[in-house]
Design a protein around this motif. Sequence first.
Motif, PDB file in Angstrom:
ATOM      1  N   VAL A 102       0.819  -1.199   0.000  1.00  0.00           N
ATOM      2  CA  VAL A 102       0.000   0.000   0.000  1.00  0.00           C
ATOM      3  C   VAL A 102       0.861   1.260   0.000  1.00  0.00           C
ATOM      4  O   VAL A 102       1.980   1.262   0.507  1.00  0.00           O
ATOM      5  CB  VAL A 102      -0.967  -0.021   1.221  1.00  0.00           C
ATOM      6  CG1 VAL A 102      -0.214   0.094   2.539  1.00  0.00           C
ATOM      7  CG2 VAL A 102      -2.019   1.031   1.122  1.00  0.00           C
ATOM      8  N   SER A 103       0.340   2.293  -0.627  1.00  0.00           N
ATOM      9  CA  SER A 103       0.910   3.636  -0.564  1.00  0.00           C
ATOM     10  C   SER A 103      -0.281   4.587  -0.499  1.00  0.00           C
ATOM     11  O   SER A 103      -1.420   4.165  -0.696  1.00  0.00           O
ATOM     12  CB  SER A 103       1.802   3.919  -1.779  1.00  0.00           C
ATOM     13  OG  SER A 103       1.022   4.116  -2.931  1.00  0.00           O
ATOM     14  N   PRO A 104      -0.066   5.866  -0.245  1.00  0.00           N
ATOM     15  CA  PRO A 104      -1.210   6.774  -0.119  1.00  0.00           C
ATOM     16  C   PRO A 104      -2.100   6.839  -1.362  1.00  0.00           C
ATOM     17  O   PRO A 104      -3.289   7.132  -1.254  1.00  0.00           O
ATOM     18  CB  PRO A 104      -0.563   8.122   0.164  1.00  0.00           C
ATOM     19  CG  PRO A 104       0.750   7.790   0.783  1.00  0.00           C
ATOM     20  CD  PRO A 104       1.189   6.527   0.098  1.00  0.00           C
ATOM     21  N   TYR A 105      -1.543   6.557  -2.539  1.00  0.00           N
ATOM     22  CA  TYR A 105      -2.317   6.705  -3.769  1.00  0.00           C
ATOM     23  C   TYR A 105      -2.328   5.469  -4.654  1.00  0.00           C
ATOM     24  O   TYR A 105      -2.592   5.560  -5.854  1.00  0.00           O
ATOM     25  CB  TYR A 105      -1.824   7.936  -4.548  1.00  0.00           C
ATOM     26  CG  TYR A 105      -2.067   9.190  -3.748  1.00  0.00           C
ATOM     27  CD1 TYR A 105      -3.322   9.776  -3.712  1.00  0.00           C
ATOM     28  CD2 TYR A 105      -1.050   9.749  -2.980  1.00  0.00           C
ATOM     29  CE1 TYR A 105      -3.562  10.905  -2.953  1.00  0.00           C
ATOM     30  CE2 TYR A 105      -1.288  10.874  -2.205  1.00  0.00           C
ATOM     31  CZ  TYR A 105      -2.551  11.438  -2.198  1.00  0.00           C
ATOM     32  OH  TYR A 105      -2.790  12.541  -1.425  1.00  0.00           O
ATOM     33  N   GLY A 106      -2.050   4.320  -4.065  1.00  0.00           N
ATOM     34  CA  GLY A 106      -2.093   3.083  -4.828  1.00  0.00           C
ATOM     35  C   GLY A 106      -1.922   1.869  -3.933  1.00  0.00           C
ATOM     36  O   GLY A 106      -1.494   1.990  -2.784  1.00  0.00           O
ATOM     37  N   TYR A 107      -2.276   0.707  -4.461  1.00  0.00           N
ATOM     38  CA  TYR A 107      -2.084  -0.532  -3.739  1.00  0.00           C
ATOM     39  C   TYR A 107      -2.055  -1.692  -4.723  1.00  0.00           C
ATOM     40  O   TYR A 107      -2.537  -1.591  -5.838  1.00  0.00           O
ATOM     41  CB  TYR A 107      -3.144  -0.751  -2.654  1.00  0.00           C
ATOM     42  CG  TYR A 107      -4.553  -0.926  -3.157  1.00  0.00           C
ATOM     43  CD1 TYR A 107      -5.051  -2.188  -3.495  1.00  0.00           C
ATOM     44  CD2 TYR A 107      -5.406   0.159  -3.293  1.00  0.00           C
ATOM     45  CE1 TYR A 107      -6.362  -2.349  -3.943  1.00  0.00           C
ATOM     46  CE2 TYR A 107      -6.711   0.010  -3.738  1.00  0.00           C
ATOM     47  CZ  TYR A 107      -7.176  -1.247  -4.057  1.00  0.00           C
ATOM     48  OH  TYR A 107      -8.457  -1.403  -4.503  1.00  0.00           O
ATOM     49  N   SER A 108      -1.481  -2.810  -4.264  1.00  0.00           N
ATOM     50  CA  SER A 108      -1.522  -4.042  -5.036  1.00  0.00           C
ATOM     51  C   SER A 108      -1.568  -5.215  -4.066  1.00  0.00           C
ATOM     52  O   SER A 108      -1.217  -5.082  -2.894  1.00  0.00           O
ATOM     53  CB  SER A 108      -0.339  -4.161  -5.998  1.00  0.00           C
ATOM     54  OG  SER A 108       0.867  -4.289  -5.284  1.00  0.00           O
ATOM     55  N   THR A 109      -2.007  -6.342  -4.581  1.00  0.00           N
ATOM     56  CA  THR A 109      -2.121  -7.531  -3.776  1.00  0.00           C
ATOM     57  C   THR A 109      -1.863  -8.753  -4.651  1.00  0.00           C
ATOM     58  O   THR A 109      -1.847  -8.652  -5.873  1.00  0.00           O
ATOM     59  CB  THR A 109      -3.520  -7.607  -3.103  1.00  0.00           C
ATOM     60  OG1 THR A 109      -3.539  -8.729  -2.217  1.00  0.00           O
ATOM     61  CG2 THR A 109      -4.622  -7.705  -4.123  1.00  0.00           C
TER      62      THR A 109
END
Length: 113
Positions: A102-109
Amino acid sequence: MTQITTHVLDTSQGKPVVDMTVFLYQYQNNNDWEAIGGGATDDDGRLPDMLGEDAVLTEGIYKLKFATEEYYESVGINTFYPYVEIVFYLNKGEHYHVPLLVSPYGYSTYRGS
């Protein structure tokens, strides 16, 4: 034994996310979600046990909900995502490790091991 675990890493800071609230839900046939577990990530960003020892997971659809805004507020950073939800299928007898980057303006899983 079927098990669900997670690990949350903040890619914007290059470190584990400590004390992020995570909820675990199971999909019900009436289009509702039933809360069945959860907790907060540890000092390494991990949540190894979201259920009690006697919990039995059945095949079906599950969801992890991560309180990303709560976390970013605690470290003084604005975020675009108030929370992140990851919905997945569960087959009995397998281990499910569902990490979140996670980051403030994106995410991945992805499905981990």
